[in-house]
Design a protein around this motif. Structure first.
Motif, PDB file in Angstrom:
ATOM      1  N   PHE A  51     -26.549  11.052 -17.942  1.00 42.53           N
ATOM      2  CA  PHE A  51     -27.304  12.050 -17.181  1.00 42.53           C
ATOM      3  C   PHE A  51     -26.759  12.187 -15.759  1.00 42.53           C
ATOM      4  O   PHE A  51     -26.578  13.309 -15.262  1.00 42.53           O
ATOM      5  CB  PHE A  51     -28.785  11.664 -17.138  1.00 42.53           C
ATOM      6  CG  PHE A  51     -29.617  12.528 -16.240  1.00 42.53           C
ATOM      7  CD1 PHE A  51     -30.027  13.790 -16.657  1.00 42.53           C
ATOM      8  CD2 PHE A  51     -29.989  12.103 -14.969  1.00 42.53           C
ATOM      9  CE1 PHE A  51     -30.787  14.604 -15.826  1.00 42.53           C
ATOM     10  CE2 PHE A  51     -30.745  12.905 -14.141  1.00 42.53           C
ATOM     11  CZ  PHE A  51     -31.140  14.159 -14.567  1.00 42.53           C
ATOM     12  N   VAL A  52     -26.486  11.050 -15.103  1.00 40.65           N
ATOM     13  CA  VAL A  52     -25.958  11.086 -13.735  1.00 40.65           C
ATOM     14  C   VAL A  52     -24.592  11.755 -13.707  1.00 40.65           C
ATOM     15  O   VAL A  52     -24.297  12.564 -12.817  1.00 40.65           O
ATOM     16  CB  VAL A  52     -25.880   9.657 -13.154  1.00 40.65           C
ATOM     17  CG1 VAL A  52     -25.164   9.672 -11.810  1.00 40.65           C
ATOM     18  CG2 VAL A  52     -27.272   9.067 -12.995  1.00 40.65           C
ATOM     19  N   LEU A  68     -23.231  11.864  -3.519  1.00 38.76           N
ATOM     20  CA  LEU A  68     -23.994  10.664  -3.174  1.00 38.76           C
ATOM     21  C   LEU A  68     -25.494  10.905  -3.329  1.00 38.76           C
ATOM     22  O   LEU A  68     -26.237  10.009  -3.746  1.00 38.76           O
ATOM     23  CB  LEU A  68     -23.672  10.239  -1.740  1.00 38.76           C
ATOM     24  CG  LEU A  68     -22.272   9.666  -1.505  1.00 38.76           C
ATOM     25  CD1 LEU A  68     -22.058   9.394  -0.018  1.00 38.76           C
ATOM     26  CD2 LEU A  68     -22.063   8.389  -2.307  1.00 38.76           C
ATOM     27  N   LYS A  69     -25.927  12.109  -2.999  1.00 44.12           N
ATOM     28  CA  LYS A  69     -27.351  12.437  -3.147  1.00 44.12           C
ATOM     29  C   LYS A  69     -27.785  12.324  -4.606  1.00 44.12           C
ATOM     30  O   LYS A  69     -28.875  11.826  -4.910  1.00 44.12           O
ATOM     31  CB  LYS A  69     -27.640  13.837  -2.618  1.00 44.12           C
ATOM     32  CG  LYS A  69     -29.112  14.219  -2.678  1.00 44.12           C
ATOM     33  CD  LYS A  69     -29.350  15.618  -2.180  1.00 44.12           C
ATOM     34  CE  LYS A  69     -30.841  15.937  -2.187  1.00 44.12           C
ATOM     35  NZ  LYS A  69     -31.476  15.756  -3.514  1.00 44.12           N
ATOM     36  N   VAL A  70     -26.948  12.796  -5.527  1.00 50.93           N
ATOM     37  CA  VAL A  70     -27.267  12.684  -6.957  1.00 50.93           C
ATOM     38  C   VAL A  70     -27.406  11.220  -7.356  1.00 50.93           C
ATOM     39  O   VAL A  70     -28.345  10.838  -8.065  1.00 50.93           O
ATOM     40  CB  VAL A  70     -26.181  13.369  -7.806  1.00 50.93           C
ATOM     41  CG1 VAL A  70     -26.385  13.082  -9.286  1.00 50.93           C
ATOM     42  CG2 VAL A  70     -26.183  14.870  -7.564  1.00 50.93           C
ATOM     43  N   ASP A 122     -30.581   9.766  -5.760  1.00 56.37           N
ATOM     44  CA  ASP A 122     -31.791  10.282  -6.406  1.00 56.37           C
ATOM     45  C   ASP A 122     -32.098   9.564  -7.715  1.00 56.37           C
ATOM     46  O   ASP A 122     -33.258   9.502  -8.130  1.00 56.37           O
ATOM     47  CB  ASP A 122     -31.652  11.784  -6.686  1.00 56.37           C
ATOM     48  CG  ASP A 122     -31.808  12.620  -5.428  1.00 56.37           C
ATOM     49  OD1 ASP A 122     -32.352  12.110  -4.434  1.00 56.37           O
ATOM     50  OD2 ASP A 122     -31.374  13.790  -5.434  1.00 56.37           O
ATOM     51  N   ASN A 123     -31.074   9.044  -8.357  1.00 60.56           N
ATOM     52  CA  ASN A 123     -31.248   8.365  -9.644  1.00 60.56           C
ATOM     53  C   ASN A 123     -31.188   6.849  -9.512  1.00 60.56           C
ATOM     54  O   ASN A 123     -30.994   6.144 -10.508  1.00 60.56           O
ATOM     55  CB  ASN A 123     -30.176   8.847 -10.633  1.00 60.56           C
ATOM     56  CG  ASN A 123     -30.384  10.278 -11.061  1.00 60.56           C
ATOM     57  OD1 ASN A 123     -31.142  10.567 -11.979  1.00 60.56           O
ATOM     58  ND2 ASN A 123     -29.699  11.206 -10.385  1.00 60.56           N
ATOM     59  N   SER A 164     -35.083   6.853  -1.573  1.00 63.74           N
ATOM     60  CA  SER A 164     -35.577   7.380  -0.290  1.00 63.74           C
ATOM     61  C   SER A 164     -34.448   8.019   0.513  1.00 63.74           C
ATOM     62  O   SER A 164     -34.660   9.017   1.213  1.00 63.74           O
ATOM     63  CB  SER A 164     -36.221   6.258   0.526  1.00 63.74           C
ATOM     64  OG  SER A 164     -35.283   5.214   0.767  1.00 63.74           O
ATOM     65  N   ILE A 165     -33.230   7.452   0.410  1.00 67.13           N
ATOM     66  CA  ILE A 165     -32.089   8.044   1.111  1.00 67.13           C
ATOM     67  C   ILE A 165     -31.740   9.393   0.494  1.00 67.13           C
ATOM     68  O   ILE A 165     -31.419  10.357   1.200  1.00 67.13           O
ATOM     69  CB  ILE A 165     -30.873   7.098   1.067  1.00 67.13           C
ATOM     70  CG1 ILE A 165     -31.212   5.785   1.770  1.00 67.13           C
ATOM     71  CG2 ILE A 165     -29.650   7.750   1.721  1.00 67.13           C
ATOM     72  CD1 ILE A 165     -30.102   4.766   1.739  1.00 67.13           C
ATOM     73  N   GLY A 166     -31.812   9.477  -0.852  1.00 69.46           N
ATOM     74  CA  GLY A 166     -31.588  10.766  -1.519  1.00 69.46           C
ATOM     75  C   GLY A 166     -32.582  11.810  -1.065  1.00 69.46           C
ATOM     76  O   GLY A 166     -32.222  12.987  -0.861  1.00 69.46           O
ATOM     77  N   PHE A 167     -33.839  11.384  -0.887  1.00 69.36           N
ATOM     78  CA  PHE A 167     -34.861  12.303  -0.373  1.00 69.36           C
ATOM     79  C   PHE A 167     -34.515  12.763   1.038  1.00 69.36           C
ATOM     80  O   PHE A 167     -34.655  13.942   1.384  1.00 69.36           O
ATOM     81  CB  PHE A 167     -36.217  11.592  -0.385  1.00 69.36           C
ATOM     82  CG  PHE A 167     -37.309  12.344   0.326  1.00 69.36           C
ATOM     83  CD1 PHE A 167     -37.964  13.394  -0.296  1.00 69.36           C
ATOM     84  CD2 PHE A 167     -37.657  12.013   1.623  1.00 69.36           C
ATOM     85  CE1 PHE A 167     -38.970  14.093   0.371  1.00 69.36           C
ATOM     86  CE2 PHE A 167     -38.655  12.710   2.287  1.00 69.36           C
ATOM     87  CZ  PHE A 167     -39.308  13.746   1.655  1.00 69.36           C
TER      88      PHE A 167
END
Length: 371
Positions: A190-191, A328-330, A333-334, A340-343
């Motif tokens: 999925f990632v 990196l956000k993806v 987020d997973n 929290s960093i992804g947010f």
């Protein structure tokens, strides 16, 4: 005891981050072409799949054809830029002389209206103004040359692209094995799909944005009657590879051309105004609409990562900052640990801006109902 363990984990994470940044800086000559190759491999992968499925070509032939098509397009673009630049540079002495005379006239007017002496801020009127224009124009041209030829400098990138596409299944299997202890195969798959979507959305969206912005820039320059409108319009669009700064640099050259070839200073201001307005449209409407929410990063993070990556890798870092951060956000987020960093990296939704106002409204309604 728990607090000690938490502090230990924080120190380990901080040390790992510093180590990654240090290695990225030391090995930048090795890593930058590879990162470019990965992103460009994602871009041309649909072409490879098309030849494999539509014409039943084997993998090697499909990859070779796709890379040849891509490199031909890139070479044609850079060759066209080089030819046009050579034509413009042949007229550079005439442009410098006209710009110098106009700036000298402007300085004299400023001297008469303010009482300041010209020598206090520019030196000799007849020589220094021209030299200032030449020096700054050279800096701008060097920036454009450096940012426009980044991909052409990395001769190994096509080879890396070929190998990444050839061994794609093998590399994916390696990732499954490497992440087996920390993630399930379904989660890893999925990632990987999300990472592919992010890069596809970003790269294809960037190409579409460049075309739209290039046309808008060209139409604006055409209406003002500036020389080489389509060249300067699409050159500024190409410099969108360097976010925020690129289009600013791309607007200065046609503004100088307008200053040299037009009777009024307002044409140069008009060029900058048109490019600024198009930049506003691009940043607030065109790019968010085309690239979609999957690659959305908030403006604060975007500016910060561009600055940080430029300090780390220079102009290539500025180009790679957003696609790397979106990837990196993806991953964050997973990840439960870094969610929290992804947010923090993502777009700030309207509800977070208006939450206090809504809470105040609720309190006011309750007070009113009690009365």
């Amino acid at each position: 005891m728990d607090s000690i363990q938490a502090k230990t984990h924080i120190i380990k994470d901080l040390f790992a981050f510093i180590l990654i940044v240090f290695v990225a800086y030391i090995l930048q000559d090795f890593l930058i072409p590879i990162v470019f190759a990965i992103i460009l491999s994602v871009l041309i992968y649909p072409i490879v799949r098309y030849f494999e499925k539509r014409f039943c070509f084997n993998r090697i032939a499909s990859i070779t054809i796709a890379i040849i098509i891509f490199t031909t397009i890139v070479f044609f673009i850079f060759a066209l830029i080089g030819i046009q630049f050579e034509e413009i540079m042949n007229k550079s002495d005439m442009y410098y002389a006209k710009i110098g005379s106009k700036l000298t006239s402007l300085i004299e007017q400023t001297e008469h209206s303010t009482g300041l002496e010209t020598d206090d801020f520019v030196g000799s009127k007849n020589i220094e103004v021209k030299e200032i224009v030449k020096q700054n124009s050279a800096k701008i041209l060097n920036f454009i040359t450096a940012s426009g030829s980044i991909l052409g400098d990395f001769m190994l990138s096509p080879l890396y692209m070929f190998l990444f596409l050839l061994y794609r299944n093998f590399l994916i299997s390696f990732i499954y094995r490497a992440t087996a202890k920390i993630s399930t195969k379904q989660k890893t798959r999925f990632v990987l799909k999300e990472l592919y979507k992010v890069q596809q959305n970003y790269m294809l969206g960037l190409v579409m944005v460049m075309i739209i912005v290039g046309l808008l820039n060209s139409i604006g320059l055409l209406l003002l009657g500036i020389d080489y409108p389509f060249f300067f319009g699409f050159l500024a669009a190409l410099l969108l590879l360097v976010p925020y700064i690129g289009i600013i640099i791309g607007s200065i050259i046609p503004a100088l051309i307008a200053l040299a070839t037009k009777d009024s200073y307002w044409y140069a201001f008009g060029v900058i105004a048109i490019f600024s307005f198009i930049q506003f449209l691009e940043g607030n409407f065109i790019t968010p609409k085309i690239t979609g929410s999957k690659v959305s990063l908030n403006s604060l993070v975007s500016i910060l990562v561009i600055v940080l990556f430029s300090m780390l890798w220079g102009i290539p870092g500025m180009i790679l900052a957003l696609p790397i951060t979106a990837s990196l956000k993806v991953i964050f987020d997973n990840s439960e640990k870094f969610k929290s960093i992804g947010f923090l990296l993502g777009e700030a939704e309207e509800k977070y801006f208006n939450s206090k106002a809504k809470n105040r409204l609720k309190i006011w309604k309750k007070i009113r109902n009690k009365k």
